[in-house]
Scaffold this motif. Structure first.
Motif, short mmCIF file in Angstrom:
data_model
loop_
_atom_site.label_atom_id
_atom_site.label_comp_id
_atom_site.label_asym_id
_atom_site.label_seq_id
_atom_site.Cartn_x
_atom_site.Cartn_y
_atom_site.Cartn_z
N ALA A 160 51.40 30.56 33.41
CA ALA A 160 50.02 31.41 33.30
C ALA A 160 50.36 32.95 33.60
N VAL A 161 49.54 33.69 33.23
CA VAL A 161 49.42 35.03 33.54
C VAL A 161 48.07 35.61 33.45
N GLU A 162 47.55 35.91 34.62
CA GLU A 162 46.18 35.96 34.96
C GLU A 162 46.07 37.12 35.93
N ARG A 163 44.59 37.48 35.86
CA ARG A 163 44.31 38.62 36.72
C ARG A 163 44.03 37.86 38.26
N VAL A 164 43.85 38.47 39.18
CA VAL A 164 43.63 38.51 40.69
C VAL A 164 42.57 38.98 40.91
N ASP A 165 41.63 38.10 41.71
CA ASP A 165 40.27 38.56 42.39
C ASP A 165 40.64 39.86 43.39
N GLU A 166 39.97 40.76 43.35
CA GLU A 166 40.17 41.91 44.12
C GLU A 166 40.07 41.62 45.64
N ASN A 167 39.27 40.59 46.00
CA ASN A 167 39.15 40.11 47.38
C ASN A 167 40.26 39.35 47.80
N ALA A 168 41.19 38.93 47.01
CA ALA A 168 42.30 38.14 47.44
C ALA A 168 43.31 38.97 48.33
N PHE A 169 43.50 40.19 48.11
CA PHE A 169 44.34 40.98 48.68
C PHE A 169 43.71 42.34 49.01
N GLN A 170 42.63 42.58 48.72
CA GLN A 170 41.69 43.93 48.94
C GLN A 170 42.26 44.83 48.20
N GLN A 171 42.89 44.41 46.81
CA GLN A 171 43.53 45.26 45.78
C GLN A 171 42.98 45.28 44.40
N GLN A 172 42.70 46.42 43.88
CA GLN A 172 42.34 46.31 42.43
C GLN A 172 43.70 46.40 41.44
N ASN A 173 43.50 45.74 40.22
CA ASN A 173 44.41 45.85 39.23
C ASN A 173 45.55 45.10 39.55
N MET A 174 45.41 43.82 40.19
CA MET A 174 46.47 43.00 40.37
C MET A 174 46.55 41.90 39.43
N MET A 175 47.72 41.33 38.86
CA MET A 175 47.92 40.22 38.23
C MET A 175 48.87 39.06 38.74
#
Length: 220
Positions: A25-40
């Motif tokens: 799988a290749v997916e986005r990560v929610d911003e609140n997961a690590f308090q970071q934008q533009n994560m996958m």
């Protein structure tokens, strides 16, 4: 296993690698997961069936989407692709997205196989886009030259042969064919000139950069 890597898809040299055939799988990560934008996240599976997740922090949304698009294209036919994933992270004993405590529980969101136009931000990063266009023009230069310019003599000979064996062909039709061929050759030649000018400018820029870098590291 989880790890976080901060990279820039355009400029960074990634020393580690992931076997494409192991990607699930290749997916986005929610911003609140690590308090970071533009994560996958890239989820892989080893030979024992164990899932591993690599979280990648990109510089901006455009680089994020370049990663998503490229890796999804490369892995779209993998047999191990997952139908679902967790857009959050497993922290403090639970998933931040679905609040499930079991780390191995099935994902709570459906996976994707492509990047849509709506995923891209506007305006795009000018430097990154210029590099992409320049790279694609260079890659297609030899093909363009071979297809259009080197075939000019062959097409001209073929046209003469047809007129020789088909005297009933109307002159107007021959003239239109010749004009179309000339316009196509002129367009190809102009594009090749543009690519050559870009290459000269790029080489000059690289020389200036090397000189500036050398001057900066000279001892006082």
């Amino acid at each position: 296993m989880e790890c976080i890597v901060k990279v820039s898809p355009i400029y960074a040299k990634v020393r580690s690698s992931i076997p494409v055939q192991r990607i699930c799988a290749v997916e986005r990560v929610d911003e609140n997961a690590f308090q970071q934008q533009n994560m996958m996240q890239v989820v892989t599976q080893d030979n024992d069936g164990q899932l591993h997740t690599m979280y990648i922090l990109c510089k901006n949304v455009n680089e994020l989407n370049q990663w998503l698009s490229s890796i999804r294209k490369a892995s779209i036919y993998n047999e191990r692709m997952l139908p679902s994933f967790h857009p959050g992270a497993h922290r403090s004993g639970k998933w931040s997205c679905c609040l499930q405590s079991d780390r191995t529980v099935h994902g709570c969101s459906r996976t994707h196989s492509a990047v849509t136009l709506g995923d891209w931000s506007d305006p795009l990063d000018p430097d990154a886009e210029i590099q992409t266009i320049y790279r694609q023009l260079l890659q297609g230069r030899d093909k363009l030259r071979k297809k259009y310019l080197e075939s000019a003599d062959a097409e001209t000979a073929m046209d003469q042969e047809e007129r020789k064996h088909s005297p009933k062909i109307r002159p107007g039709r021959v003239e239109r064919s010749r004009n179309f061929h000339e316009h196509r050759m002129a367009a190809a030649a102009h594009l090749l000139d543009v690519v050559q000018d870009l290459e000269r400018a790029h080489q000059a820029f690289e020389r200036r950069e090397k000189e500036e870098t050398a001057n900066e590291i000279l001892p006082p």
